[in-house]
Design an enzyme around this catalytic site. Structure first.
Site, PDB file in Angstrom:
ATOM      1  N   ILE A 148       0.857  -1.172   0.000  1.00  0.00           N
ATOM      2  CA  ILE A 148       0.000   0.000   0.000  1.00  0.00           C
ATOM      3  C   ILE A 148       0.903   1.234   0.000  1.00  0.00           C
ATOM      4  O   ILE A 148       2.082   1.155   0.358  1.00  0.00           O
ATOM      5  CB  ILE A 148      -0.969   0.028   1.205  1.00  0.00           C
ATOM      6  CG1 ILE A 148      -0.217  -0.081   2.535  1.00  0.00           C
ATOM      7  CG2 ILE A 148      -2.005  -1.070   1.094  1.00  0.00           C
ATOM      8  CD1 ILE A 148      -1.128  -0.022   3.762  1.00  0.00           C
ATOM      9  N   ASP A 149       0.359   2.364  -0.401  1.00  0.00           N
ATOM     10  CA  ASP A 149       1.161   3.575  -0.550  1.00  0.00           C
ATOM     11  C   ASP A 149       1.695   4.076   0.795  1.00  0.00           C
ATOM     12  O   ASP A 149       1.131   3.770   1.856  1.00  0.00           O
ATOM     13  CB  ASP A 149       0.330   4.689  -1.197  1.00  0.00           C
ATOM     14  CG  ASP A 149      -0.125   4.327  -2.598  1.00  0.00           C
ATOM     15  OD1 ASP A 149       0.622   3.605  -3.289  1.00  0.00           O
ATOM     16  OD2 ASP A 149      -1.214   4.767  -3.005  1.00  0.00           O
ATOM     17  N   LYS A 150       2.730   4.875   0.727  1.00  0.00           N
ATOM     18  CA  LYS A 150       3.380   5.432   1.918  1.00  0.00           C
ATOM     19  C   LYS A 150       2.374   6.100   2.853  1.00  0.00           C
ATOM     20  O   LYS A 150       2.364   5.842   4.060  1.00  0.00           O
ATOM     21  CB  LYS A 150       4.446   6.452   1.493  1.00  0.00           C
ATOM     22  CG  LYS A 150       5.059   7.231   2.649  1.00  0.00           C
ATOM     23  CD  LYS A 150       5.994   8.314   2.141  1.00  0.00           C
ATOM     24  CE  LYS A 150       6.504   9.166   3.305  1.00  0.00           C
ATOM     25  NZ  LYS A 150       7.382  10.281   2.834  1.00  0.00           N
ATOM     26  N   ARG A 251      -7.278   5.786  -5.588  1.00  0.00           N
ATOM     27  CA  ARG A 251      -7.004   7.203  -5.796  1.00  0.00           C
ATOM     28  C   ARG A 251      -7.305   7.618  -7.230  1.00  0.00           C
ATOM     29  O   ARG A 251      -7.937   8.664  -7.473  1.00  0.00           O
ATOM     30  CB  ARG A 251      -5.540   7.494  -5.439  1.00  0.00           C
ATOM     31  CG  ARG A 251      -5.214   7.167  -3.996  1.00  0.00           C
ATOM     32  CD  ARG A 251      -3.712   7.113  -3.730  1.00  0.00           C
ATOM     33  NE  ARG A 251      -3.138   8.449  -3.741  1.00  0.00           N
ATOM     34  CZ  ARG A 251      -1.832   8.669  -3.600  1.00  0.00           C
ATOM     35  NH1 ARG A 251      -0.995   7.653  -3.447  1.00  0.00           N
ATOM     36  NH2 ARG A 251      -1.368   9.898  -3.616  1.00  0.00           N
TER      37      ARG A 251
END
Length: 339
Positions: A148-150, A251
């Site tokens: 998953i993204d930062k 997103r």
């Protein structure tokens, strides 16, 4: 001997990009600037001057024009930092662990694996300190089955053995895992539930973003199912169920339908996209941004079949405090508006 071309066996690939079919002719230094974060055009030009930028295996100058399907590589005389993993004693929020798998709740702000500009403090640095001899995935990243993204918080499953890696990877490939996210998005979504479908690929205008290509000409097939949980006048809390797992899928999909994630800086959600023009309202939104200084996205639920026991396992995580406080502010704002 051609001194302009690097000796391949002595060099390590640091970056590799394939220009998409719709790529317009663009200087290779500008092309790479669109991909590589935390660098300068001068550094890229110096790499080209040293013969370290290859297009289709041939060393090129910085003014070379990249064309569709060109394979652009940056090679240097030392291994990339992400291949030089260092174990770090980083506290991990572990929800479950046995001999095969580990489920961890990642905080927002933590990078999952080392990469350009983030060589320490990542989840992987902590994992290899906690567990010895983690198996590598197809990208040589220890233990990782997905990511998953930062700035997205939430649940990840980690494979501790080669068998678990293969078994879990197949589940993700076959789309038999369960992944539910909570997201706060701009605008009042018309339908109470729905499905967003459209190929996701790297944006042709901004290489740091992903875009949706409805005609299927570019990108990879992606499907997101959503259900409205609560409406707050100008923003909506939704539950997202992933059928596929593309980079930035939620997103990109919600920006595509006009409901960018709240405070998602990369996709423009850090602007006031819905609401009034009153200064008081703008100040309220700015305060929400300060409380939640990241995109409002949390990987809340994760379900999968255990590699050995074959038991269906499901894990849930609490919405983190920053997101919880932001939602509560919007809830109170909506109540006061009605009054």
């Amino acid at each position: 001997m051609n001194t302009e071309e690097p000796q391949q066996e002595e060099f390590y690939e640091h970056y590799r990009y394939v220009a998409q079919d719709g790529q317009e002719p663009l200087r290779v230094d500008k092309f790479l600037m669109n991909f590589i974060e935390n660098t300068t055009r001068n550094k890229i030009q110096q790499a080209a001057k040293a013969g370290n930028i290859l297009v289709n295996e041939i060393s090129v100058k910085s003014n070379y024009k990249v064309k569709p399907k060109d394979i652009v590589r940056v090679v240097l005389a030392h291994p990339p930092h992400e291949n030089l993993l260092v174990a770090e004693n980083i506290p991990l929020d572990i929800l479950f662990e046995d001999e095969q798998v580990l489920v961890v709740n990642k905080p927002a702000g933590m990078v999952v694996h080392p990469g350009h500009g983030n060589y320490s403090g990542t989840l992987v640095n902590g994992l290899i300190h906690h567990i010895e001899n983690l198996p590598n995935n197809s990208n040589e990243r220890p233990g990782l089955v997905h990511r998953i993204d930062k700035d997205t918080s939430g649940l990840l499953v980690v494979a501790k053995t080669e068998y678990a890696m293969a078994h879990l990877s197949k589940q993700f490939f076959d789309r038999t895992t369960e992944r539910l996210y909570y997201a706060l998005v701009w605008g009042n979504i018309d339908e109470d539930e729905g499905t967003i479908e459209g190929n996701i690929g790297r944006s042709l205008k901004n290489r740091l973003q992903m875009s949706v290509f409805p005609d299927g000409e570019f990108g990879k097939h992606a499907v997101t199912h959503y259900k409205v949980l609560e409406r707050f006048s100008y923003v909506t809390l939704v539950q997202c169920k992933l059928e596929t797992g593309r980079t930035h899928q939620i997103r990109a999909h919600f920006k595509h339908i006009g409901h960018t994630l709240f405070n998602d800086k990369r996709y423009g959600g850090n602007e006031v996209l819905k609401g009034t023009t009153f200064t008081k309202y703008k100040q309220f939104v700015e305060n929400c941004f300060k409380i939640l200084p990241r995109q409002a996205l949390h990987a809340k639920t994760l379900g999968f079949e255990h590699p050995i026991t074959k038991k269906n396992m499901q894990f849930n995580s609490e919405i983190p405090e920053d997101m919880k406080q932001c939602i509560e502010k919007w809830r109170n704002y909506t109540i006061n508006q009605k009054d």
